[in-house]
Enzyme design. Sequence first.
Site, PDB file in Angstrom:
ATOM      1  N   THR A  20      -3.864  -0.192   0.212  1.00 52.11           N
ATOM      2  CA  THR A  20      -2.784  -0.369  -0.399  1.00 52.11           C
ATOM      3  C   THR A  20      -2.143  -1.418   0.572  1.00 52.11           C
ATOM      4  O   THR A  20      -2.145  -1.339   1.884  1.00 52.11           O
ATOM      5  CB  THR A  20      -1.985   0.470  -1.005  1.00 52.11           C
ATOM      6  N   GLY A  21      -1.415  -2.482  -0.045  1.00 53.58           N
ATOM      7  CA  GLY A  21      -0.805  -3.517   0.782  1.00 53.58           C
ATOM      8  C   GLY A  21      -1.583  -4.298   1.939  1.00 53.58           C
ATOM      9  O   GLY A  21      -1.322  -4.503   3.025  1.00 53.58           O
ATOM     10  N   ALA A  22      -2.714  -4.635   1.259  1.00 57.24           N
ATOM     11  CA  ALA A  22      -3.931  -5.246   2.071  1.00 57.24           C
ATOM     12  C   ALA A  22      -3.725  -6.803   2.277  1.00 57.24           C
ATOM     13  O   ALA A  22      -4.343  -7.401   3.122  1.00 57.24           O
ATOM     14  CB  ALA A  22      -5.277  -5.075   1.344  1.00 57.24           C
ATOM     15  N   ASN A  23      -2.686  -6.995   1.602  1.00 58.70           N
ATOM     16  CA  ASN A  23      -2.281  -8.726   1.834  1.00 58.70           C
ATOM     17  C   ASN A  23      -1.673  -9.101   2.964  1.00 58.70           C
ATOM     18  O   ASN A  23      -1.623 -10.327   3.385  1.00 58.70           O
ATOM     19  CB  ASN A  23      -1.684  -9.412   0.723  1.00 58.70           C
ATOM     20  N   GLY A  25       0.143  -7.898   7.054  1.00 59.92           N
ATOM     21  CA  GLY A  25       0.199  -6.865   8.538  1.00 59.92           C
ATOM     22  C   GLY A  25      -0.869  -6.184   8.483  1.00 59.92           C
ATOM     23  O   GLY A  25      -2.220  -6.475   8.824  1.00 59.92           O
ATOM     24  N   TYR A 174      13.943   5.804   5.103  1.00 59.51           N
ATOM     25  CA  TYR A 174      12.731   5.361   5.628  1.00 59.51           C
ATOM     26  C   TYR A 174      11.979   6.592   6.239  1.00 59.51           C
ATOM     27  O   TYR A 174      11.026   6.665   6.056  1.00 59.51           O
ATOM     28  CB  TYR A 174      12.783   4.081   6.408  1.00 59.51           C
TER      29      TYR A 174
END
Length: 308
Positions: A20-23, A25, A174
Site C-alpha cells: 500500500t502507498g507504493a507510489n 517514499g 498520529y
Amino acid sequence: MAAAAMPPLGDLSGRRIVVTGANSGIGFETARALAAHGAEVVMACRSTSRAQAAAARLRGSPGAVVVRQLDLADLSSIRRFAEEAAGDGALSGVVANAAVMACPLSFTADGLELQMGTNHFGHALLVSLLLPLLDRAGRVVIVSSIAARGGRLDARMRAVDLTAPSPYRAQTVYSNSKQANLLFAKELQRRLRAAGSGTAVIAVHPGVSATELFPRQMRDNHMGFLVPVLKPVMGLILQSAAAGALPSLRALSDPALGGGEFLGPRRLGQTRGRPELLGPYRQGADDEAAARLFELTEEVLGTGLLAP
Ligand SMILES: NC(=O)c1ccc[n+]([C@@H]2O[C@H](COP(=O)([O-])OP(=O)(O)OC[C@H]3O[C@@H](n4cnc5c(N)ncnc54)[C@H](OP(=O)(O)O)[C@@H]3O)[C@@H](O)[C@H]2O)c1
C-alpha cells in the site's frame, strides 16, 4: 537481540506481494526492490495516475508490476480492491505501508478521523480481507513508527477515542495510529496462531527517512513555502527512503522470522541503520490493550476480522 546482517532478498519470482502507498517514499522503494528481485508487486495506491507514473519508473524490472486503485480512507474502496485481488490468485505478502501524518482534523468517507481511519482502520480491514488469499508461508508486514512511543492508547480506550479523538491533537493522534499498528499486529498474530494459521505478522519501523511524509505535513499545515528548504536538508540529515524500506523487505524475506517480531533500525535513537530485531515498545506490548483495540476495531468496522 542479535544485530544480524539482513539476509539477501534472493529470487522472489513466483511471489505476489501487495504494497500500500507504493507510489511514494518507502512504499515505492519497497516495490522497487521486490520487482528487482522478480516478485510481482501489486501497487495499491489511491491515485491511479500517481501509481502509473511510479510503475513506469519500474519498467524493465525482472518482476511484474500491477497497479490497483485503493483508497484506505474509504471502506468501499478497500472491499472493491480485495475483490479484485482475489481474482489475481494467491498472495505471498501484504505490506501495510501507506499513511498520513499529523494532518488537520478531517474524516474518511465513513466518518472516521482520517489518520486513524487510514493508518489503522483501513489497513485492518484490508489485511483481514486479504488473509484468505495468503499462501501457507504468507506474511503480513505492518509499518509502524518510532512515533508509536508517543501513543497514549491503553486498555481503557473507547471507540470514540479512535474514531473522533477530542481534543484533536494531530501529532498525538498520529502517534496513537502508529501505536494501534503495533497493538493490531500483536493481537492479529495471537489470534492467527490460536486459529492454527501459519501466517506471520511482523511489525516494523523505518527509522526517519527522506520521503514525502514531512513535506506533506508542512503543506497540510499551511507551511508549504518551507518545503523547498526542507527537502535538501532532509536529504542531508535523514536516511534514504531505500534505507527506510529495508525493515519491510527483511520482514518479507528473512526465513528466520516466524511472526510476532518487531524490526527496525537501532542507531541514533532508532532513527537510522540496518533493520534489526528490536524489543517491543511498551506502548505496543500490552496484551489487554491489544485485545481491546482489536475488539473495538471489529465493532467500528461492523465485521469480524478473522474469517471463521
Ligand atoms: N518517512 C519517515 O521518516 C517515516 C518514519 C516513521 C514511519 N514512517 C511510516 O512509513 C510509511 C510510509 O511513509 P513514507 O515516509 O514513505 O511517506 P510518503 O512518501 O508520504 O508515502 C505515503 C503513501 O501513503 C499513501 N496514502 C496516503 N493516504 C492514503 C489512502 N487514503 N489510501 C491509499 N494510500 C494512501 C500516499 O499516497 P499519495 O501519494 O496518493 O498521497 C503515499 O503513497 C508510513 O506508514 C509512515 O507512517 C515513515
